[in-house]
Design a protein around this motif. Structure first.
Motif, short mmCIF file in Angstrom:
data_model
loop_
_atom_site.label_atom_id
_atom_site.label_comp_id
_atom_site.label_asym_id
_atom_site.label_seq_id
_atom_site.Cartn_x
_atom_site.Cartn_y
_atom_site.Cartn_z
N THR A 42 0.85 -1.18 0.00
CA THR A 42 0.00 0.00 0.00
C THR A 42 0.89 1.23 0.00
O THR A 42 2.11 1.13 0.03
CB THR A 42 -0.92 0.04 1.24
OG1 THR A 42 -0.09 0.15 2.41
CG2 THR A 42 -1.80 -1.18 1.34
N GLY A 43 0.29 2.38 -0.01
CA GLY A 43 1.04 3.62 0.11
C GLY A 43 1.08 4.40 -1.19
O GLY A 43 0.55 3.97 -2.22
N PRO A 44 1.69 5.57 -1.13
CA PRO A 44 1.68 6.45 -2.29
C PRO A 44 2.37 5.87 -3.52
O PRO A 44 1.91 6.10 -4.65
CB PRO A 44 2.38 7.72 -1.80
CG PRO A 44 3.11 7.34 -0.58
CD PRO A 44 2.38 6.17 0.01
N ALA A 45 3.44 5.11 -3.34
CA ALA A 45 4.12 4.53 -4.49
C ALA A 45 3.24 3.48 -5.16
O ALA A 45 3.17 3.41 -6.38
CB ALA A 45 5.46 3.92 -4.09
N ARG A 46 2.54 2.69 -4.38
CA ARG A 46 1.63 1.68 -4.93
C ARG A 46 0.51 2.33 -5.72
O ARG A 46 0.06 1.82 -6.73
CB ARG A 46 1.06 0.83 -3.78
CG ARG A 46 -0.02 -0.17 -4.18
CD ARG A 46 0.56 -1.22 -5.12
NE ARG A 46 -0.38 -2.26 -5.40
CZ ARG A 46 -1.23 -2.27 -6.42
NH1 ARG A 46 -1.27 -1.25 -7.25
NH2 ARG A 46 -2.04 -3.27 -6.63
N ARG A 47 0.06 3.52 -5.25
CA ARG A 47 -1.02 4.24 -5.93
C ARG A 47 -0.51 5.16 -7.03
O ARG A 47 -1.30 5.84 -7.67
CB ARG A 47 -1.79 5.09 -4.91
CG ARG A 47 -2.46 4.34 -3.80
CD ARG A 47 -3.32 5.26 -2.94
NE ARG A 47 -2.62 6.41 -2.41
CZ ARG A 47 -1.96 6.45 -1.25
NH1 ARG A 47 -1.90 5.34 -0.50
NH2 ARG A 47 -1.37 7.54 -0.83
N SER A 106 10.91 1.97 -7.42
CA SER A 106 10.82 0.53 -7.63
C SER A 106 9.38 0.04 -7.47
O SER A 106 8.89 -0.74 -8.30
CB SER A 106 11.74 -0.19 -6.64
OG SER A 106 11.61 -1.57 -6.78
N ILE A 107 8.71 0.50 -6.45
CA ILE A 107 7.32 0.08 -6.20
C ILE A 107 6.42 0.60 -7.31
O ILE A 107 5.58 -0.14 -7.85
CB ILE A 107 6.83 0.57 -4.82
CG1 ILE A 107 7.61 -0.14 -3.71
CG2 ILE A 107 5.33 0.35 -4.66
CD1 ILE A 107 7.46 0.50 -2.34
N THR A 108 6.57 1.88 -7.67
CA THR A 108 5.75 2.46 -8.73
C THR A 108 5.93 1.71 -10.04
O THR A 108 4.96 1.38 -10.73
CB THR A 108 6.09 3.97 -8.91
OG1 THR A 108 5.82 4.65 -7.68
CG2 THR A 108 5.26 4.59 -10.00
N ASP A 109 7.19 1.40 -10.39
CA ASP A 109 7.46 0.67 -11.63
C ASP A 109 6.83 -0.71 -11.62
O ASP A 109 6.33 -1.19 -12.65
CB ASP A 109 8.97 0.55 -11.86
CG ASP A 109 9.63 1.85 -12.24
OD1 ASP A 109 8.91 2.83 -12.57
OD2 ASP A 109 10.87 1.92 -12.18
N ARG A 110 6.83 -1.35 -10.49
CA ARG A 110 6.27 -2.71 -10.39
C ARG A 110 4.78 -2.74 -10.71
O ARG A 110 4.27 -3.69 -11.29
CB ARG A 110 6.51 -3.27 -9.00
CG ARG A 110 5.90 -4.62 -8.79
CD ARG A 110 6.06 -5.10 -7.35
NE ARG A 110 5.36 -6.34 -7.16
CZ ARG A 110 5.92 -7.54 -7.19
NH1 ARG A 110 7.20 -7.66 -7.40
NH2 ARG A 110 5.19 -8.61 -7.00
N TYR A 111 4.07 -1.69 -10.31
CA TYR A 111 2.61 -1.69 -10.44
C TYR A 111 2.09 -0.87 -11.62
O TYR A 111 0.89 -0.65 -11.73
CB TYR A 111 1.97 -1.21 -9.14
CG TYR A 111 2.19 -2.19 -8.02
CD1 TYR A 111 1.46 -3.36 -7.95
CD2 TYR A 111 3.18 -1.97 -7.06
CE1 TYR A 111 1.66 -4.27 -6.94
CE2 TYR A 111 3.40 -2.89 -6.05
CZ TYR A 111 2.64 -4.03 -5.99
OH TYR A 111 2.86 -4.94 -4.99
N LYS A 112 2.97 -0.45 -12.51
CA LYS A 112 2.52 0.30 -13.70
C LYS A 112 1.76 -0.59 -14.63
O LYS A 112 2.00 -1.73 -14.79
CB LYS A 112 3.71 0.92 -14.43
CG LYS A 112 4.15 2.21 -13.81
CD LYS A 112 5.21 2.86 -14.64
CE LYS A 112 5.61 4.19 -14.02
NZ LYS A 112 6.65 4.84 -14.73
#
Length: 77
Positions: free
Chosen positions: A37-42, A71-77
């Motif tokens: 969760t969190g801003p990077a996930r969103r 890293s987190i943002t890239d994973r969930y794009k």
């Protein structure tokens, strides 16, 4: 610069205990990616940039936060 504790900022342990318990409970369930969760996930770049601004005085923490968020943002794009 010395970091302030949660208590020095008026946040008692009793306020943090539910967050700590929930984090531990989710970690024990298994797949961390499913619980991310969190801003990077969103992909919430406004919040991420606000956090980076708050960390501007500490280049090491700034870079760690940026790398993890990217890293987190890239994973969930």
């Amino acid at each position: 610069p010395r970091r302030q504790s949660a208590e020095e900022n008026g946040i008692g342990f009793d306020a943090l205990a539910p967050l700590i318990k929930e984090t531990a409970r989710k970690a024990a369930l298994g797949d961390p990616a499913a619980n991310q969760t969190g801003p990077a996930r969103r992909s919430d770049t406004i919040t991420i940039n606000r956090h980076l601004d708050m960390l501007a005085g500490n280049p090491r923490l700034w870079e760690i936060y940026r790398l993890l968020s990217d890293s987190i943002t890239d994973r969930y794009k």
